[in-house]
Design a protein around this motif. Structure first.
Motif, short mmCIF file in Angstrom:
data_model
loop_
_atom_site.label_atom_id
_atom_site.label_comp_id
_atom_site.label_asym_id
_atom_site.label_seq_id
_atom_site.Cartn_x
_atom_site.Cartn_y
_atom_site.Cartn_z
N THR A 63 0.81 -1.22 0.00
CA THR A 63 0.00 0.00 0.00
C THR A 63 0.85 1.27 0.00
OG1 THR A 63 -0.17 0.02 2.42
CG2 THR A 63 -1.86 -1.18 1.21
N ASP A 64 0.20 2.36 -0.40
CA ASP A 64 0.85 3.68 -0.42
C ASP A 64 0.58 4.44 0.87
OD1 ASP A 64 1.61 3.61 -3.36
OD2 ASP A 64 -0.56 3.39 -3.52
N LEU A 65 -0.61 4.25 1.43
CA LEU A 65 -1.00 4.88 2.68
C LEU A 65 -1.22 3.78 3.71
CD1 LEU A 65 -3.40 7.33 0.99
CD2 LEU A 65 -1.81 8.13 2.71
N VAL A 66 -0.47 3.84 4.81
CA VAL A 66 -0.54 2.80 5.84
C VAL A 66 -1.12 3.43 7.11
CG1 VAL A 66 0.74 1.11 7.17
CG2 VAL A 66 1.51 1.71 4.85
N PHE A 67 -2.34 3.06 7.46
CA PHE A 67 -3.00 3.59 8.64
C PHE A 67 -2.78 2.66 9.82
CE2 PHE A 67 -4.87 6.02 5.34
CZ PHE A 67 -5.33 7.19 5.92
N ILE A 68 -2.20 3.20 10.88
CA ILE A 68 -1.91 2.44 12.08
C ILE A 68 -3.03 2.67 13.09
CG2 ILE A 68 -0.24 2.00 13.91
CD1 ILE A 68 0.80 1.36 11.12
N CYS A 69 -3.83 1.66 13.32
CA CYS A 69 -5.01 1.77 14.19
C CYS A 69 -4.92 0.78 15.34
CB CYS A 69 -6.29 1.55 13.39
SG CYS A 69 -6.47 2.62 11.95
N VAL A 70 -3.80 0.83 16.05
CA VAL A 70 -3.57 -0.07 17.17
C VAL A 70 -3.38 0.75 18.44
CG1 VAL A 70 -2.55 -1.81 15.67
CG2 VAL A 70 -1.06 -0.14 16.81
N LYS A 71 -3.29 0.08 19.58
CA LYS A 71 -3.13 0.76 20.86
C LYS A 71 -1.76 1.43 20.94
CE LYS A 71 -6.22 -2.43 23.31
NZ LYS A 71 -6.35 -3.45 24.38
N PRO A 72 -1.66 2.52 21.71
CA PRO A 72 -0.40 3.28 21.76
C PRO A 72 0.85 2.44 22.04
CG PRO A 72 -2.12 4.50 22.87
CD PRO A 72 -2.72 3.17 22.51
N LEU A 73 0.78 1.53 23.01
CA LEU A 73 1.96 0.75 23.37
C LEU A 73 2.27 -0.36 22.37
CD1 LEU A 73 1.69 0.50 27.27
CD2 LEU A 73 3.14 2.01 25.89
N ASP A 74 1.38 -0.56 21.40
CA ASP A 74 1.65 -1.54 20.33
C ASP A 74 2.35 -0.91 19.15
OD1 ASP A 74 0.44 -3.57 21.78
OD2 ASP A 74 -1.52 -3.28 20.85
N ILE A 75 2.41 0.43 19.11
CA ILE A 75 2.93 1.11 17.93
C ILE A 75 4.44 0.95 17.79
CG2 ILE A 75 3.33 3.39 16.90
CD1 ILE A 75 0.54 4.17 17.70
N HIS A 76 5.18 1.20 18.85
CA HIS A 76 6.65 1.15 18.76
C HIS A 76 7.16 -0.20 18.27
CE1 HIS A 76 10.83 0.94 20.30
NE2 HIS A 76 10.87 2.19 19.87
N PRO A 77 6.76 -1.31 18.90
CA PRO A 77 7.25 -2.61 18.39
C PRO A 77 6.77 -2.90 16.97
CG PRO A 77 5.61 -2.92 20.13
CD PRO A 77 5.98 -1.48 20.13
N LEU A 78 5.59 -2.42 16.63
CA LEU A 78 5.09 -2.63 15.27
C LEU A 78 5.95 -1.90 14.25
CD1 LEU A 78 2.96 -3.56 13.18
CD2 LEU A 78 1.64 -1.50 13.78
N LEU A 79 6.27 -0.64 14.53
CA LEU A 79 7.05 0.16 13.58
C LEU A 79 8.49 -0.32 13.47
CD1 LEU A 79 5.71 3.79 14.07
CD2 LEU A 79 4.92 1.97 12.55
N ILE A 80 9.03 -0.86 14.54
CA ILE A 80 10.38 -1.44 14.46
C ILE A 80 10.39 -2.58 13.44
CG2 ILE A 80 12.12 -2.75 15.73
CD1 ILE A 80 12.00 0.25 16.43
N LYS A 81 9.32 -3.36 13.42
CA LYS A 81 9.23 -4.48 12.46
C LYS A 81 8.99 -3.97 11.04
CE LYS A 81 7.38 -7.85 15.79
NZ LYS A 81 6.22 -8.71 16.13
N LEU A 82 8.20 -2.89 10.91
CA LEU A 82 7.83 -2.41 9.58
C LEU A 82 8.89 -1.51 8.95
CD1 LEU A 82 4.05 -1.47 9.95
CD2 LEU A 82 5.06 -3.61 9.14
N GLU A 83 9.78 -0.93 9.75
CA GLU A 83 10.73 0.07 9.26
C GLU A 83 11.51 -0.38 8.01
OE1 GLU A 83 14.51 2.03 8.73
OE2 GLU A 83 14.28 0.00 9.57
N PRO A 84 12.01 -1.63 7.95
CA PRO A 84 12.76 -2.04 6.75
C PRO A 84 11.90 -2.10 5.48
CG PRO A 84 13.21 -3.50 8.61
CD PRO A 84 12.02 -2.69 8.98
#
Length: 273
Positions: A63-84
């Motif tokens: 996707t071109d637009l990625v909407f993150i709709c998870v709980k605040p404390l789930d965001i950091h570990p999620l973005l670490i995985k998605l960053e690459p």
């Protein structure tokens, strides 16, 4: 343009429904995933041509637009995985108010924005709050703003008023729903009216109230003045409200801002390991 939603809880589902019902995007252009996959497939039952992905990485890849709709404390570990997986051409959009866009920009290589939706957006109405990071290109900013116009009135805000704006726009429907229910409850306790009768009357009154404001017949103040005839029954009721409401809403904002500060503190602690 391909759209992705990671997290199909209440707000993620409302966004998907608002986009699809308004015709903003075609079903074929929407990709969704959720920790509990049954929730994602439940949405697909209503919109059979959307794509359900098995994990968040697939959303970021497609996707071109990625909407993150998870709980605040789930965001950091999620973005670490998605960053690459993310690239600077993509735009990551968080709907979580405690995360400032500048903090998100430190975690990912792509453009970053924040969109705080409201349950009223499901009715293609209400406000959507937007905050853009420095990385967002003018074309993407215009696209996101325009995409919100089909289901809301987009309002760009600075980070310092995020919490109070969210209290009004996003939490407000729940706050006033509670007050309306208490109004109905009191009516039933003090008179012979039934809950069903009171609910019908209150619901239709609220719909009419909204239309009066929407159509510009009155402002909030002039509507009150129009109904509140000097020496009349409404004035007696207003006098009770003036006496009893007191600083109730001030306390409400104190409480929500305290929780907001706690969430931001927990996010900082998480990031520091």
């Amino acid at each position: 343009m391909k759209w992705g939603i990671i997290g199909t809880g209440n707000m993620g589902t409302i966004l998907a429904e608002a986009w699809l019902e308004s015709g903003m995007i075609d079903q074929e252009d929407l990709y969704i995933t959720n920790r509990t996959m049954e929730k994602a497939y439940a949405i697909q039952k209503h919109y059979p041509n959307i794509h359900v992905c098995e994990n968040a990485a697939s959303i970021a890849e497609k996707t071109d637009l990625v909407f993150i709709c998870v709980k605040p404390l789930d965001i950091h570990p999620l973005l670490i995985k998605l960053e690459p997986t993310l690239s600077k051409q993509q735009c990551l959009v968080s709907i979580t108010s405690p995360y400032a866009v500048e903090d998100l920009e430190k975690l990912v290589p792509c453009q970053v924005a924040r969109l705080v939706p409201s349950i009223t957006n499901r009715a293609l109405s209400g406000v959507a709050l937007l905050t853009f990071g420095d990385s967002v290109e003018p074309v993407m900013k215009g696209y996101l703003t325009q995409s919100c116009k089909v289901f809301s009135r987009p309002v760009e805000i600075k980070d310092s008023i995020t919490r109070v704006s969210s209290d009004i726009v996003s939490c407000g429907p729940a706050f006033f729903s509670y007050l309306i229910q208490r109004f109905i409850q009191a009516a039933c306790e003090e008179t012979e009216i039934t809950e069903e009768e009171a609910t019908i009357m209150m619901t239709e009154m609220m719909i009419g109230f909204g239309k009066l404001i929407e159509d510009g017949h009155y402002s909030l103040r002039t509507l009150q003045e129009k109904v509140c005839v000097k020496g009349g029954v409404t004035g007696e009721g207003i006098a009770v409200l003036e006496r009893e409401v007191g600083n109730m809403f001030n306390l409400l904002f104190h409480r929500t801002h305290h929780k907001y500060a706690k969430d931001k503190r927990e996010i900082r602690e998480q990031e520091m390991g």
